[in-house]
Design a protein around this motif. Structure first.
Motif, PDB file in Angstrom:
ATOM      1  N   LYS A 276       0.890  -1.174   0.000  1.00 43.54           N
ATOM      2  CA  LYS A 276       0.000   0.000   0.000  1.00 43.54           C
ATOM      3  C   LYS A 276       0.922   1.215   0.000  1.00 43.54           C
ATOM      4  N   SER A 277       1.617   1.374  -1.094  1.00 37.63           N
ATOM      5  CA  SER A 277       2.760   2.282  -1.150  1.00 37.63           C
ATOM      6  C   SER A 277       2.350   3.743  -1.236  1.00 37.63           C
ATOM      7  N   ALA A 278       3.194   4.582  -0.653  1.00 35.48           N
ATOM      8  CA  ALA A 278       2.944   6.021  -0.618  1.00 35.48           C
ATOM      9  C   ALA A 278       3.890   6.757  -1.556  1.00 35.48           C
ATOM     10  N   ALA A 279       3.343   7.747  -2.265  1.00 35.34           N
ATOM     11  CA  ALA A 279       4.147   8.675  -3.056  1.00 35.34           C
ATOM     12  C   ALA A 279       4.144  10.008  -2.319  1.00 35.34           C
ATOM     13  N   ILE A 280       5.304  10.432  -1.838  1.00 37.44           N
ATOM     14  CA  ILE A 280       5.417  11.692  -1.097  1.00 37.44           C
ATOM     15  C   ILE A 280       5.774  12.813  -2.076  1.00 37.44           C
ATOM     16  N   ILE A 281       4.871  13.753  -2.239  1.00 43.65           N
ATOM     17  CA  ILE A 281       5.149  14.935  -3.061  1.00 43.65           C
ATOM     18  C   ILE A 281       5.636  16.036  -2.105  1.00 43.65           C
ATOM     19  N   LEU A 282       6.931  16.322  -2.161  1.00 45.49           N
ATOM     20  CA  LEU A 282       7.501  17.334  -1.265  1.00 45.49           C
ATOM     21  C   LEU A 282       7.110  18.741  -1.732  1.00 45.49           C
TER      22      LEU A 282
ATOM     23  N   ALA B 265       0.361  14.726  -0.045  1.00 45.74           N
ATOM     24  CA  ALA B 265       0.556  16.081  -0.567  1.00 45.74           C
ATOM     25  C   ALA B 265       0.611  17.087   0.576  1.00 45.74           C
ATOM     26  N   PRO B 266       1.481  18.116   0.480  1.00 49.86           N
ATOM     27  CA  PRO B 266       1.550  19.140   1.538  1.00 49.86           C
ATOM     28  C   PRO B 266       0.251  19.937   1.594  1.00 49.86           C
ATOM     29  N   ARG B 267      -0.167  20.295   2.797  1.00 49.27           N
ATOM     30  CA  ARG B 267      -1.434  21.024   2.951  1.00 49.27           C
ATOM     31  C   ARG B 267      -1.425  22.323   2.156  1.00 49.27           C
TER      32      ARG B 267
ATOM     33  N   VAL C 256      -5.740  10.600  -1.632  1.00 49.07           N
ATOM     34  CA  VAL C 256      -4.832  11.743  -1.461  1.00 49.07           C
ATOM     35  C   VAL C 256      -4.896  12.170  -0.001  1.00 49.07           C
ATOM     36  N   ILE C 257      -3.752  12.111   0.653  1.00 50.44           N
ATOM     37  CA  ILE C 257      -3.668  12.354   2.094  1.00 50.44           C
ATOM     38  C   ILE C 257      -2.839  13.609   2.340  1.00 50.44           C
ATOM     39  N   PRO C 258      -3.347  14.588   3.104  1.00 51.63           N
ATOM     40  CA  PRO C 258      -2.562  15.797   3.386  1.00 51.63           C
ATOM     41  C   PRO C 258      -1.568  15.560   4.522  1.00 51.63           C
ATOM     42  N   TYR C 259      -0.440  16.285   4.472  1.00 53.99           N
ATOM     43  CA  TYR C 259       0.510  16.229   5.586  1.00 53.99           C
ATOM     44  C   TYR C 259       0.950  17.643   5.946  1.00 53.99           C
ATOM     45  N   ASP C 260       1.430  17.791   7.185  1.00 50.84           N
ATOM     46  CA  ASP C 260       1.797  19.111   7.704  1.00 50.84           C
ATOM     47  C   ASP C 260       3.218  19.499   7.357  1.00 50.84           C
ATOM     48  N   ASP C 261       4.153  18.595   7.602  1.00 48.96           N
ATOM     49  CA  ASP C 261       5.565  18.872   7.317  1.00 48.96           C
ATOM     50  C   ASP C 261       6.240  17.559   6.935  1.00 48.96           C
TER      51      ASP C 261
ATOM     52  N   VAL D 113       9.282   9.331  -3.864  1.00 46.44           N
ATOM     53  CA  VAL D 113       9.496  10.694  -3.372  1.00 46.44           C
ATOM     54  C   VAL D 113       9.676  11.591  -4.586  1.00 46.44           C
ATOM     55  N   TRP D 114       8.980  12.746  -4.550  1.00 49.24           N
ATOM     56  CA  TRP D 114       9.075  13.715  -5.641  1.00 49.24           C
ATOM     57  C   TRP D 114       9.629  15.027  -5.096  1.00 49.24           C
TER      58      TRP D 114
END
Length: 481
Positions: A258-264, A296-298, A396-401, A420-421
């Protein structure tokens, strides 16, 4: 035209099955019958294992010098390359995989095989170690020898890749192999058997058997099987691990994800979202490495959500043979309904339905189709964020930092893949080091075949590809002189 395979490939020969009844193989596109094929029963497994055991004990293959084994497998790879178009067509017909995907995967099979062949040429099959104590007169000869009879059990979603990732290293190491394939792949795997028949392997060394789950369990439980190599669901992997533990069999497991793609925050969002097209929706979403959790960043969340909506709505869903199609049908009606049920669940859990839904795409009601779907406002604790859906559904999941992004990415029972992007490659690499998965891609890089591939946590045990993958099919023997 309906293709018929009424025999089973056991020990290098086509033989009559113990049960003459043939299974209908249906098209995921329109559910028409495209083939009929014999299916293995426990009696056929006994014949295949007996042939494998006899060939192994006789040494006709395991005692063949590594250079000669390499040449045989090089020949097999060349035959497969010559038939790449036919293989791609068969997989599209059986699985519903879009033609672009099955064709694009053929060069990858060559890279996979070549990485194993290179590793075998450079492998330390036998090495002499000098004593660490200068006063000692004892030296150690360390050998890498075949494990024995290998039961290689593969899933339906990517049959040629899964098959060759196991049989090539197992055979290079000198083992005898029973390849158990899914009934849905009876046609393409019969074609694989025809290629193996032409390769020049000794009698008894290889069998290719389509069979159901009960017969598969009979195979992995067989007392004359020395190693199990399995790719499939985590649930099935747990069962196989328990059998291997009880019998002290060697085992390697490549399981779910259940892999995550982190868009920095500094990523090129347009490029990252375009990358999702291939990293998250490949093979109709029926892929264990699909990066279906998009983090995705908030500060840019709605921008990412809107871009994903536009991307997914631009993708054509339909006949796998249509060159315009990007997403084809699910392989079976039950898989279609499973994915639709997860979409309904996401709505019930309170996620925002951005595009898609449980409805079947208009005009495609006769096949196993689902509507590609994007959910936003997803909490990582939701089932649609934690469970492997195995279809074209993105959350699509939001993250803070950055710390929050890594925490969310790692908050999963799985650990197979991820991405990671970022426009800063070194920064992306630093983030990738913190993600607890067996593979992480940066800015959409493809997975390589020289390095090991496999999973952390519930995504498996052991590794495939390259020298590490080859080594899993060997045992160490030390001879002191």
């Amino acid at each position: 035209m309906v293709t018929v395979h009424d025999k089973l490939f056991i020990g290098g020969s086509w033989v009559e099955p113990s049960n003459p009844e043939l299974l209908d193989i249906t098209s995921p596109h329109d559910r028409s019958v495209i083939g009929r094929a014999a299916q293995a029963q426990p009696a056929d497994i006994d014949r295949a294992v007996a042939a494998a055991r006899a060939s192994f004990e006789s040494g006709t293959w395991r005692l063949t010098p590594p250079a000669e084994r390499i040449e045989v497998l090089r020949r097999f790879n060349a035959l497969r390359e010559q038939n790449a178009d036919a293989i791609a067509r068969l997989i599209s017909a059986e699985n519903g995989s879009a033609g672009w995907f099955t064709r694009a995967g053929q060069p990858g099979l060559s890279r996979q095989a070549n990485a194993y062949l290179t590793a075998a040429r450079e492998f330390g099959w036998e090495e002499t170690l000098a004593p660490s104590d200068p006063a000692s007169t004892v030296r150690s000869v360390v050998r890498r020898e075949a494990v024995g009879v290998v039961a290689a059990v593969i899933p339906w979603n990517s049959p040629f890749s899964s098959a060759t990732s196991k049989i090539i290293p197992a055979l290079l190491a000198g083992n005898s192999v029973i390849l158990k394939v899914s009934p849905e792949n009876s046609l393409s795997m019969a074609f694989l058997a025809e290629l193996l028949e032409k390769t020049g392997l000794p009698d008894g060394v290889i069998s290719v058997l389509p069979a159901d789950r009960e017969t598969s369990e009979y195979l992995v439980s067989h007392q004359d099987v020395d190693k199990i190599a399995f790719t499939g669901s985590t649930r099935a992997g747990r069962r196989i691990a328990s059998i291997a533990g009880e019998q002290l069999k060697r085992v390697s497991l490549e399981l779910g994800g259940k892999s995550a793609a982190i868009i920095l925050p500094d990523a090129d969002i347009a490029r990252a979202v375009a990358g999702v097209k291939f990293g998250s929706l490949l093979n109709n979403g029926e892929s264990c490495i699909a990066q279906t959790r998009i983090l995705a960043p908030r500060s840019q969340y709605e921008q990412v959500v809107t871009a994903l909506k536009e991307l997914v709505e631009s993708l054509k869903v339909g006949d796998p043979n249509d060159p315009e199609t990007f997403i084809g049908p699910m392989i079976r009606p039950d898989q279609q309904e499973r994915v639709r049920e997860y979409i309904r669940l996401g709505i019930e859990e309170g996620a925002r339905l951005v595009t898609g839904g449980p409805q079947i795409p208009e005009g495609l009601e006769g096949g196993n189709y689902v509507t590609p779907t994007v959910f936003a406002d997803v909490d990582n604790s939701m089932r649609i964020a934690q469970e492997e859906i195995f279809g074209p559904v993105l959350v699509v999941i939001p993250y803070d930092d950055e710390d929050d992004a890594v925490r969310i990415a790692n908050d999963s029972e799985y650990g197979l893949s991820g991405g990671v992007w970022s426009t800063d490659e070194q920064h992306a690499l630093a983030v990738a080091r913190r993600v607890r998965t067996g593979t992480v891609t940066i800015n959409g890089a493809s997975i390589g075949f020289d390095g090991p591939f496999g999973g952390f946590k519930a995504s498996g045990i052991g590794r495939e590809y390259g020298a590490v993958g080859l080594g899993t099919y060997t045992e160490y023997k030390t001879v002191t002189v």
